[in-house]
Design a protein around this motif. Structure first.
Motif, PDB file in Angstrom:
ATOM      1  N   TYR A 145      -9.813  23.201  12.749  1.00  0.00           N
ATOM      2  CA  TYR A 145      -9.541  24.201  13.550  1.00  0.00           C
ATOM      3  C   TYR A 145     -10.220  25.399  12.838  1.00  0.00           C
ATOM      4  O   TYR A 145     -10.605  25.366  14.231  1.00  0.00           O
ATOM      5  N   LEU A 146      -9.757  25.905  12.336  1.00  0.00           N
ATOM      6  CA  LEU A 146     -10.963  27.544  11.951  1.00  0.00           C
ATOM      7  C   LEU A 146     -12.485  26.893  12.204  1.00  0.00           C
ATOM      8  O   LEU A 146     -12.918  27.611  12.811  1.00  0.00           O
ATOM      9  N   CYS A 155     -14.379  28.972  15.158  1.00  0.00           N
ATOM     10  CA  CYS A 155     -15.769  30.681  14.476  1.00  0.00           C
ATOM     11  C   CYS A 155     -16.676  29.396  15.803  1.00  0.00           C
ATOM     12  O   CYS A 155     -17.865  30.375  15.266  1.00  0.00           O
ATOM     13  N   LEU A 156     -17.104  28.398  15.244  1.00  0.00           N
ATOM     14  CA  LEU A 156     -18.502  27.741  15.375  1.00  0.00           C
ATOM     15  C   LEU A 156     -18.879  27.500  16.750  1.00  0.00           C
ATOM     16  O   LEU A 156     -19.948  28.335  17.419  1.00  0.00           O
ATOM     17  N   GLU A 157     -18.330  27.298  17.546  1.00  0.00           N
ATOM     18  CA  GLU A 157     -17.686  27.208  18.704  1.00  0.00           C
ATOM     19  C   GLU A 157     -17.430  28.172  19.754  1.00  0.00           C
ATOM     20  O   GLU A 157     -17.887  28.554  21.079  1.00  0.00           O
ATOM     21  N   GLN A 200      -5.410  24.198  -0.342  1.00  0.00           N
ATOM     22  CA  GLN A 200      -5.919  23.467   0.915  1.00  0.00           C
ATOM     23  C   GLN A 200      -7.236  24.026   1.088  1.00  0.00           C
ATOM     24  O   GLN A 200      -7.554  23.626   2.289  1.00  0.00           O
ATOM     25  N   LEU A 201      -7.717  25.145   1.949  1.00  0.00           N
ATOM     26  CA  LEU A 201      -8.495  25.941   1.587  1.00  0.00           C
ATOM     27  C   LEU A 201      -9.950  24.883   1.544  1.00  0.00           C
ATOM     28  O   LEU A 201      -9.545  25.540  -0.174  1.00  0.00           O
ATOM     29  N   THR A 202     -10.316  25.145   1.706  1.00  0.00           N
ATOM     30  CA  THR A 202     -12.167  25.096   1.699  1.00  0.00           C
ATOM     31  C   THR A 202     -13.164  26.150   1.929  1.00  0.00           C
ATOM     32  O   THR A 202     -13.167  27.051   2.720  1.00  0.00           O
ATOM     33  N   ALA A 225     -17.764  29.368   7.467  1.00  0.00           N
ATOM     34  CA  ALA A 225     -17.906  29.596   9.094  1.00  0.00           C
ATOM     35  C   ALA A 225     -17.456  31.139   9.800  1.00  0.00           C
ATOM     36  O   ALA A 225     -17.851  31.510  10.441  1.00  0.00           O
ATOM     37  N   VAL A 226     -16.331  31.203   9.189  1.00  0.00           N
ATOM     38  CA  VAL A 226     -15.483  31.924   9.535  1.00  0.00           C
ATOM     39  C   VAL A 226     -16.209  33.250   9.030  1.00  0.00           C
ATOM     40  O   VAL A 226     -16.978  34.389   9.554  1.00  0.00           O
ATOM     41  N   GLY A 227     -17.314  33.523   8.193  1.00  0.00           N
ATOM     42  CA  GLY A 227     -18.355  34.708   7.933  1.00  0.00           C
ATOM     43  C   GLY A 227     -19.314  35.035   8.844  1.00  0.00           C
ATOM     44  O   GLY A 227     -19.541  35.341   8.764  1.00  0.00           O
ATOM     45  N   LYS A 228     -19.653  33.416   9.241  1.00  0.00           N
ATOM     46  CA  LYS A 228     -21.790  34.059  10.377  1.00  0.00           C
ATOM     47  C   LYS A 228     -20.261  34.544  11.648  1.00  0.00           C
ATOM     48  O   LYS A 228     -21.351  34.601  12.585  1.00  0.00           O
TER      49      LYS A 228
END
Ligand code: SAM
Length: 304
Positions: A128-129, A133-135, A153-155, A161-164
């Protein structure tokens, strides 16, 4: 009424982390209220909105209550975010358990003035994140994201993607003790575990960091270099924080170690800011929150 931790003079590491994040949400919302952006609170691993306080080995938290097995239901991150004033424009709660999303949806009734702005997503947080973030266009939007998983669980791809977005301030619970357990002393790490660590750190170089070659050995023979595990939780934390700095505009240099009642490290509470134009104040506030001594200041009336 829910018994308060102050009343019992007890503070769990869970309360500690939530109180630190709450402090940031208040400071953030006060600042953002005066800016032109729409801003959201995003909870990646939202839970139910409350958490249970279990009795702690022999400590009589509830001695004056007749039922010794009673547990306290304390506010979880979702409910804490909803209580913050000034309010956020939107609340996005992501949770993979259907049962828990049903609980989360009840928050719309509990907080009627925020109800229409509460979005509950039954989804995998990473999927979801990344998509969000990207769209989404972040030009006029900002957010605080809280990533509070039970374990690994976090990849890494999600963090990239969040940083971008250059728009999201992020609090992350990094599972330092779970990672340490996978880093077996003899370096013989099962393929499945290696894969898990690759996904979490986003590169394979972690192996050389945690199992450096012993240069003093094997120089004069043809044996493969000897590798010994670096025996320090600090190295794991420092490495993750360095990795974070490659994906975000800035990171707080002082992540906070959350420990169990016996003092063993469990998680590292880290902060990263994605917006290069607002990185300085964000890091300054987070750094201050992370360095505070919980015994003295976390439960004070001072909210900012
Ligand atoms: C530590 S709890 C979150 C507690 C919450 N922050 C609070 O303060 O109440 C972690 C939550 O993440 C959920 N979870 C686990 N893996 C997930 C995933 N891949 N995507 C979304 N949620 C997940 C679990 O069901 C659990 O409710």
């Amino acid at each position: 009424m829910v018994p308060s931790l102050q009343k019992f003079g007890h503070r769990s590491w869970t309360q500690d982390k939530l109180e630190r994040v709450r402090k940031y949400l208040v400071a953030y919302s006060i600042i953002m209220q005066k800016r032109r952006f729409q801003y959201a609170y995003i909870d990646g691993f939202a839970g139910t909105g409350y958490h249970e306080l279990e009795r702690d080995d022999g400590e009589s938290l509830f001695q004056e209550l007749e039922e010794p097995e009673v547990e306290a239901f304390l506010d979880g991150s979702a409910r804490i975010a909803l209580q913050v004033e000034p309010r956020f424009n939107k609340y996005i709660f992501i949770e993979k358990s259907r049962k828990k999303t049903i609980e989360l949806k009840k928050l719309r009734v509990e907080f009627p003035d925020r109800g229409v702005d509460i979005i509950v997503e039954k989804a995998d947080a990473n999927d979801y994140l990344k998509k969000m973030c990207l769209e989404k266009s972040w030009q006029n939007h900002r957010a605080v994201l809280f990533i509070d998983p039970f374990g690994m669980q976090l990849t890494w791809e999600t963090l990239v993607a969040v940083g971008k977005t250059e728009a999201i301030d992020t609090w992350i619970l990094f599972p330092i003790s779970a990672v340490n357990r996978l880093l077996k002393k003899d370096g013989h790490i099962p393929v499945k575990w290696r894969r898990r660590l690759d996904l979490m750190f986003g590169e394979k170089a972690w192996f050389d960091v945690f199992f450096p070659e012993d240069k003093s050995m094997g120089l004069f023979d043809n044996n493969p270099p000897i590798r010994r595990k670096v025996d320090s939780m600090e190295t794991i934390g420092a490495y993750f924080n360095q990795r974070l700095a490659t994906a975000f505009a800035g990171v707080a240099p002082n992540p906070y170690t959350l420990r169990n009642t016996k003092g063993a490290p469990l998680f590292l509470l880290c902060f990263a800011a994605a917006n290069p134009n607002a990185v300085k104040p964000a890091i300054k506030i987070a750094q201050d929150i992370l360095k505070r001594d919980p015994a003295r200041s976390l439960f004070s009336a001072d909210d900012t």
